[in-house]
Every structure is written in structure tokens, then in C-alpha cells.
Enzyme design. Structure first.
Site, mmCIF file in Angstrom:
data_model
loop_
_atom_site.group_PDB
_atom_site.id
_atom_site.type_symbol
_atom_site.label_atom_id
_atom_site.label_comp_id
_atom_site.label_asym_id
_atom_site.label_seq_id
_atom_site.Cartn_x
_atom_site.Cartn_y
_atom_site.Cartn_z
ATOM 1 N N ARG A 99 0.849 -1.198 0.000
ATOM 2 C CA ARG A 99 0.000 0.000 0.000
ATOM 3 C C ARG A 99 0.885 1.249 0.000
ATOM 4 O O ARG A 99 1.973 1.259 0.611
ATOM 5 C CB ARG A 99 -0.859 -0.046 1.266
ATOM 6 C CG ARG A 99 -1.843 1.098 1.443
ATOM 7 C CD ARG A 99 -2.966 1.035 0.474
ATOM 8 N NE ARG A 99 -4.104 1.860 0.890
ATOM 9 C CZ ARG A 99 -5.033 2.278 0.039
ATOM 10 N NH1 ARG A 99 -4.967 1.963 -1.248
ATOM 11 N NH2 ARG A 99 -6.051 2.999 0.469
ATOM 12 N N THR A 370 -8.799 0.568 -10.811
ATOM 13 C CA THR A 370 -8.227 -0.475 -9.939
ATOM 14 C C THR A 370 -8.378 -1.806 -10.688
ATOM 15 O O THR A 370 -9.174 -1.899 -11.626
ATOM 16 C CB THR A 370 -8.910 -0.529 -8.555
ATOM 17 O OG1 THR A 370 -8.758 0.749 -7.950
ATOM 18 C CG2 THR A 370 -8.369 -1.583 -7.620
ATOM 19 N N ASN A 390 -5.985 4.300 -7.483
ATOM 20 C CA ASN A 390 -7.233 4.901 -7.008
ATOM 21 C C ASN A 390 -8.157 5.241 -8.164
ATOM 22 O O ASN A 390 -8.567 4.340 -8.870
ATOM 23 C CB ASN A 390 -6.981 6.085 -6.077
ATOM 24 C CG ASN A 390 -8.198 6.336 -5.171
ATOM 25 O OD1 ASN A 390 -9.006 5.436 -4.971
ATOM 26 N ND2 ASN A 390 -8.324 7.527 -4.631
ATOM 27 N N ASP A 412 -7.895 8.403 0.082
ATOM 28 C CA ASP A 412 -8.462 7.336 0.918
ATOM 29 C C ASP A 412 -8.310 7.618 2.413
ATOM 30 O O ASP A 412 -8.891 6.924 3.246
ATOM 31 C CB ASP A 412 -7.814 5.981 0.585
ATOM 32 C CG ASP A 412 -8.446 5.322 -0.632
ATOM 33 O OD1 ASP A 412 -9.546 5.738 -1.035
ATOM 34 O OD2 ASP A 412 -7.846 4.378 -1.179
ATOM 35 N N SER A 441 -7.893 1.062 3.111
ATOM 36 C CA SER A 441 -8.287 0.603 1.774
ATOM 37 C C SER A 441 -9.506 -0.297 1.872
ATOM 38 O O SER A 441 -9.865 -0.758 2.961
ATOM 39 C CB SER A 441 -7.123 -0.189 1.171
ATOM 40 O OG SER A 441 -7.484 -0.754 -0.069
ATOM 41 N N SER A 442 -10.142 -0.543 0.727
ATOM 42 C CA SER A 442 -11.208 -1.550 0.669
ATOM 43 C C SER A 442 -10.764 -2.759 -0.154
ATOM 44 O O SER A 442 -11.541 -3.717 -0.301
ATOM 45 C CB SER A 442 -12.460 -0.956 0.021
ATOM 46 O OG SER A 442 -12.923 0.141 0.757
ATOM 47 N N GLY A 461 -13.530 -1.550 -7.407
ATOM 48 C CA GLY A 461 -14.870 -1.031 -7.121
ATOM 49 C C GLY A 461 -14.934 -0.121 -5.910
ATOM 50 O O GLY A 461 -16.009 0.114 -5.366
ATOM 51 N N GLY A 462 -13.764 0.357 -5.457
ATOM 52 C CA GLY A 462 -13.750 1.308 -4.342
ATOM 53 C C GLY A 462 -14.433 0.728 -3.120
ATOM 54 O O GLY A 462 -14.227 -0.438 -2.758
HETATM 55 O O1 DON Z 1 -7.885 1.252 -1.744
HETATM 56 C C1 DON Z 1 -9.059 1.490 -2.018
HETATM 57 O O2 DON Z 1 -9.992 1.048 -1.389
HETATM 58 C C2 DON Z 1 -9.365 2.326 -3.236
HETATM 59 N N1 DON Z 1 -8.294 3.232 -3.478
HETATM 60 C C3 DON Z 1 -9.622 1.419 -4.393
HETATM 61 C C4 DON Z 1 -10.057 2.183 -5.591
HETATM 62 C C5 DON Z 1 -10.912 1.433 -6.509
HETATM 63 O O3 DON Z 1 -11.206 0.281 -6.349
HETATM 64 C C6 DON Z 1 -11.420 2.207 -7.646
HETATM 65 N N2 DON Z 1 -12.409 1.454 -8.380
HETATM 66 N N3 DON Z 1 -13.506 1.729 -8.593
#
Ligand code: DON
Length: 560
Positions: A99, A370, A390, A412, A441-442, A461-462
Site C-alpha cells: 500500500r 483499480t 485509485n 483514501d 483501503s477496501s 470497485g472502491g
Molecule cells: O484502496 C481502495 O480502497 C481504493 N483506493 C480502491 C479504488 C478502486 O477500487 C477504484 N475502483 N472503482
């Protein structure tokens, strides 16, 4: 006599250990290797390395690097990620935490104005939004510590793709077109992604010679090829020239961390997923443990959705209030993972009525940026990895002549308890910015294993990553769904405590479904786009088969 017993006991345990190891290797011997990623050229890079005698870990390095080239909008050397490894010969799971970290000059209020209000876009655009990348260090580390081949061999396919170029696929072209304003902002970005002032067309050859040179420097010198020497110099120079705060020391001190994955049981399945600084494992364990106390299995389809939504609401509430980088803050992991706590949480859920979070806020981002890939080799080693810069094209900033697009992962972090990030997520002091700290993070690369099968999967997918993984686990465990294509393609809904409504994919759920939830007091909102791009391997332990599945939400977009 006693020492004899001790000795023979010792010998016996060594013997049983050897037999046990033999059994494990036996269990997967003959299961065909498999690679699945968001891009066919990256998948091909993985197979190429397996064919050359590399193991799953070498192939993971190859796929990660190739994705950096062919999907530069989603992940890359300027970003970070989590690589969940399974070493078959010792039956061990390890999370490689690559990370990003906050630069040493970073501060809690760096994105706020004098009134403590966030300056729009400041945590998202340009080099000030970029954390110190972890991906180059992770690739060098995985290769050296777990691989069989030299790093240079595993990076060769990516270097070739960057140097010789590849045909722009439909998804890449669309993404470039959609984000061309962002790409035009910085000269070194525009030179690469808008050659001649416009995005390349589908079918055109796209070369990245500077990125090839940077990848070659890493191939020659390992991690030092990025974090020291001329690449590091150019990164610092360009970042600082454009308003960033990186120092030489930031790069020199970056280290990946080997972490124990979060592991727990849900019914007959063993789940292995991401530990902090990803919220993935902790959110999953809370939601699943809570569901165990409710009559989930006996409930009808609408009630099940209600229960999942309420379990997500409570787990995401804790994400917002308690989670952050555990190397910096105390997180009550034991409490949150305990059965007694889950029972208390379950008792808070009204079976008939929606819970209440707070007034609704708009959702700013829906996405497929991502990327995730999964790998299995013939010895049973496996990798599930999710990597990111991101949002699409990260910070939009390519650093000088390195060819590297930097992340905007600093977003984040929580800038304040009442300031949501781009995914609408709230956070607390636990996830406040601090020098050297990792943003929460997710990303949730995950293994799920029962007596018959193992799933190796994950998705972008954030904030919705965790609920997507949860829905797959429920479908697999509770519905006995073992068709990986159905698992990755399943309909998706999501709740993250705030904003307080159920997010659903468009054109997916019928009006009965929506009305049944509204009747319980839920607000249901269809999002503009479908989300995620899940990649999965299903290992059938009995038939020694490996099946791969790629999310139709991703594939359908790729015409080249
Ligand atoms: O680490 C995270 O949770 C986010 N930065 C991930 C970003 C992500 O999956 C973007 N996609 N839609």
C-alpha cells in the site's frame, strides 16, 4: 526413558509433518495452472512466465507489471496494492502489503482551507494527491522472496509490451476519451496519453518507451531501480516542481510489509482476506458473523437482502469510526472479530425495518478503475491480487520522463470526520493523515475454501469491493453456487452506512425487489453504471480442475 519418548515423539511429528506436506502437494498435484486478469495481454504474460518454469509468484509479478502497461488507468508502478499469496508446500497464506504511504511532509490538514473545509480536488489531482508508491517494491520483493525466476525474466513481457506497444482496446480508448481533460492538464501526461493532442483510437498501436525504460531499471536493480538512483531523482524533481511534497527519504524508506491475512470461518468455509490497512477482512468478518445470528438461511430473498444491508450498515459504521492503519492507531480487532460482539450487533437489527444512519449524501464515484487478477500454478501455489492508483488515471500526473502515472490514493485518508472521500466514505481520527501512514483501503483479495472447492478472487470497485466479495461468499456458501461465471456475474447491491441508501446496479433488480425493500423503510437508488470487474479461479479439489471466470462487466467492454 523420558528423553527417548520426547525424541521419538519429535521424530514422529517430523514424519507426520512430511506426510502432511506430501498430502497437501498431492491434493493439488495435477490441477491445471490458471491465470485470470482484467486484460488478455496481462493474462498472456502470466502464462508465458508459467511456461518458462516460473511459479505463481513469478507469474504474479509478470501480470502486475503487464497490467501497469496495458491498463495504465487502473494500476501501475505509481500505485500500490495487496497480494495475497498461498505457498502450497508449507500451506501458508501471506499478505504482501504494498500500500502507498503518506509522504513525511504530509499533515492532517494538507487538503483543507483556512476554514477547515476541503479544497475541491486537492486530494485527487496532481502530485500532492499521491502517496509513495508500493507496487515496485512489492514486485521486487515477491520475486526475490517467493519467485523462482529472476525479476528481469518476470518483467520481460511487460517491458516488451511497453516498448513494442499493443493495440488500444475499446475500453482503453473509451476511458482515454472520457478523461481527456484530466490527461491534458500535465504536459508529461498529455505527451503519453494524448499523442498529437488526442486520445489514440481503438486498434492503434500504443507504445510507452519511458515506462519501458523505468521497468528495465527495476529489472536491472530491483527495488533500488525505482526508489534510488536516476528514476528516484526524476520522481522527486518532477513531483516537487509541480507542487508535490515527496523527498528522497520518502522513497528510500519505503518497505512492503508481510502481514498475516485475516482468516475466519463462515459456516463450512474458511475465508482468508485482507487485514488492515485494508478494511476488507474486518468488514467481512463482522458482516458474516452478524448474519450467523440472524435467520439468514430460512429467510426469503427480500428478507435476506434486508439482513445483508443491515449487517453491512453496522460493519461499515465501524469502518468509518474505528479503522485505520494499525501500525499507527489502536484498532479493537479482537472485539470486532468476536462472536459475542456479532451477537450484540445482530440484536441491533430490526428484522422488519431499515436502520438509520444519517442524512443522505451524493455518491461521487462509481467505478472499475483499480484491477484484480488471480493465479494458480501446477504446484498449488496461488495469488489473489488487487492493485490500484485509485480513481481513473490516478492523480493524472506522469512524473517527468519516468513514464509513471502517480496515484491519488491520499484521498483514501479521512480529511475530517464530516468529510467524505471520493467513494462517499467517512472516516475518523483512526484514518487521519500522518507521515508514513497507510490510508485505509477496501481492496480485498480473498480465498474461500470448503471441502470441495477453493475460490481465488477479488475485484476493483472502491468502497463496494467489500460488499461484492460478501455477496460472492453468501452465494457460494448459502446457495451452493459453484459456477464461477455465475459468481462473478451476480447482481450487486451495496450499503456503506453513509450515504444512507441501498445502491443498486441499473437494470438489474425488478420493481418487486425494490418495493419490498422500500416497504421496510429503505431508500433504494439505482446507480448510473454497473460496478466491479471481478476475476476468479475456482479450484475443484475433487476433480482436480481449475475454472476461470472474468466479470462480464469488464470483458464486454473489450473488443480488441
Ligand atoms: O484502496 C481502495 O480502497 C481504493 N483506493 C480502491 C479504488 C478502486 O477500487 C477504484 N475502483 N472503482
Amino acid at each position: 526413558m523420558q528423553s527417548y519418548l520426547k525424541k521419538s515423539g519429535h521424530a514422529l511429528s517430523i514424519l507426520s509433518f512430511i506426510l502432511w506436506i506430501g498430502f497437501i502437494c498431492q491434493a493439488y498435484a495435477g490441477t491445471p495452472a490458471a491465470v485470470v486478469s482484467a486484460h488478455r495481454l496481462a493474462t498472456a504474460a502470466g502464462y508465458e512466465i508459467l511456461d518458462k518454469g516460473g511459479n505463481a509468484f513469478d507469474a504474479a509479478v509478470a501480470v502486475s507489471a503487464a497490467l501497469a502497461v496495458v491498463e495504465p488507468y487502473a494500476s501501475g508502478l505509481g500505485g500500490g496494492g495487496f497480494w495475497l499469496l498461498h505457498e502450497a508446500n508449507v500451506d501458508r497464506n501471506i499478505m504482501i502489503d504494498g500500500r502507498e504511504i503518506a509522504p513525511l511532509e504530509a499533515s492532517k490538514t494538507m487538503y483543507l482551507d483556512d476554514n477547515n473545509q476541503p479544497v475541491p480536488g486537492k486530494s485527487l489531482n496532481g502530485p500532492l494527491a499521491a502517496g509513495i508508491p508500493g507496487t515496485p517494491a512489492a514486485l521486487a520483493y515477491i520475486s526475490q522472496r517467493y519467485g523462482r525466476l529472476d525479476l528481469a525474466q518476470s518483467l520481460a513481457p511487460a517491458i516488451r509490451l511497453a516498448r513494442e506497444g499493443f493495440r488500444v482496446d475499446h475500453r482503453f480508448a473509451q476511458t482515454l476519451e472520457f478523461h481527456k481533460k484530466k490527461l491534458a492538464k500535465y504536459t508529461d501526461t498529455a505527451k503519453i496519453f494524448l499523442p498529437g493532442g488526442k486520445p489514440p483510437e481503438p486498434g492503434q498501436i500504443f507504445r510507452q518507451s519511458q515506462l519501458a525504460a523505468t521497468l528495465s531499471a527495476i529489472a536491472r536493480s530491483g527495488s533500488k531501480g525505482f526508489y534510488e538512483g536516476s528514476v528516484a531523482y526524476e520522481l522527486i524533481r518532477s513531483v516537487r516542481n509541480s507542487g508535490g511534497i515527496w523527498h528522497e527519504q520518502d522513497l528510500a524508506r519505503y518497505r512492503v510489509i508481510e502481514r498475516k491475512p485475516m482468516q475466519f470461518r463462515y459456516k463450512n468455509a474458511l475465508i482468508t482476506s485482507a487485514p488492515l490497512p485494508s478494511a476488507g477482512g474486518l468488514t467481512l468478518v463482522q458482516a458474516l458473523n452478524t448474519l450467523k445470528w440472524l435467520n439468514f438461511e430460512e429467510s426469503n430473498v427480500f428478507e435476506r437482502v434486508h439482513l445483508v444491508v443491515e449487517a453491512l450498515r453496522l460493519s461499515y459504521k465501524n469502518r468509518a469510526e474505528l479503522l485505520g492503519d494499525s501500525d499507527f492507531v489502536q484498532v479493537p480487532v479482537e472485539l470486532l472479530t468476536s462472536k459475542a460482539y456479532a451477537q450484540q450487533q445482530a440484536a441491533l437489527i430490526n428484522l422488519k425495518r431499515a436502520g438509520v444512519s444519517m442524512p443522505s449524501q451524493p455518491v461521487k464515484n462509481e467505478g472499475k478503475e483499480t484491477t484484480h487478477f488471480s493465479i494458480l500454478d501446477k504446484d498449488g501455489n496461488r495469488v489473489a491480487a488487487t492493485m490500484s492508483i485509485n480513481t481513473f488515471f490516478g492523480s493524472g500526473f506522469v512524473a517527468g520522463d519516468t513514464g509513471i502515472l502517480l496515484n491519488n490514493e491520499m484521498d483514501d485518508f479521512a480529511m475530517g470526520t464530516d468529510i467524505p472521500n471520493v467513494f462517499g466514505l467517512y472516516g475518523s481520527q483512526a484514518n487521519a493523515i500522518a507521515p508514513g501512514k497507510r490510508p485505509l483501503s477496501s481492496m480485498s483479495p480473498t480465498f474461500v475454501e470448503n471441502d470441495e472447492n477453493i475460490l481465488v478472487f477479488g475485484t476493483p470497485g472502491g468502497s463496494r469491493i467489500i460488499s461484492m466479495v460478501l455477496l460472492v461468499i453468501l452465494d457460494f456458501v448459502n446457495n451452493n453456487q459453484t459456477d464461477p461465471q455465475k459468481l462473478v456475474a451476480g447482481p450487486r447491491f451495496h450499503h456503506q452506512y453513509l450515504p444512507d441508501f441501498i445502491q443498486i446496479e441499473p437494470e438489474t433488480f425488478n420493481s418487486d425487489w425494490v418495493e419490498a425493500l422500500q416497504y421496510k423503510g429503505h431508500e433504494v437508488r439505482a446507480m448510473q453504471r454497473k460496478w466491479g470487474n471481478m476475476q476468479m479461479i475456482l479450484i475443484d479439489k475433487r476433480n482436480r480442475q481449475s475454472l476461470v471466470a472474468s466479470d462480464p462487466r469488464g470483458i464486454l467492454d473489450i473488443r480488441y
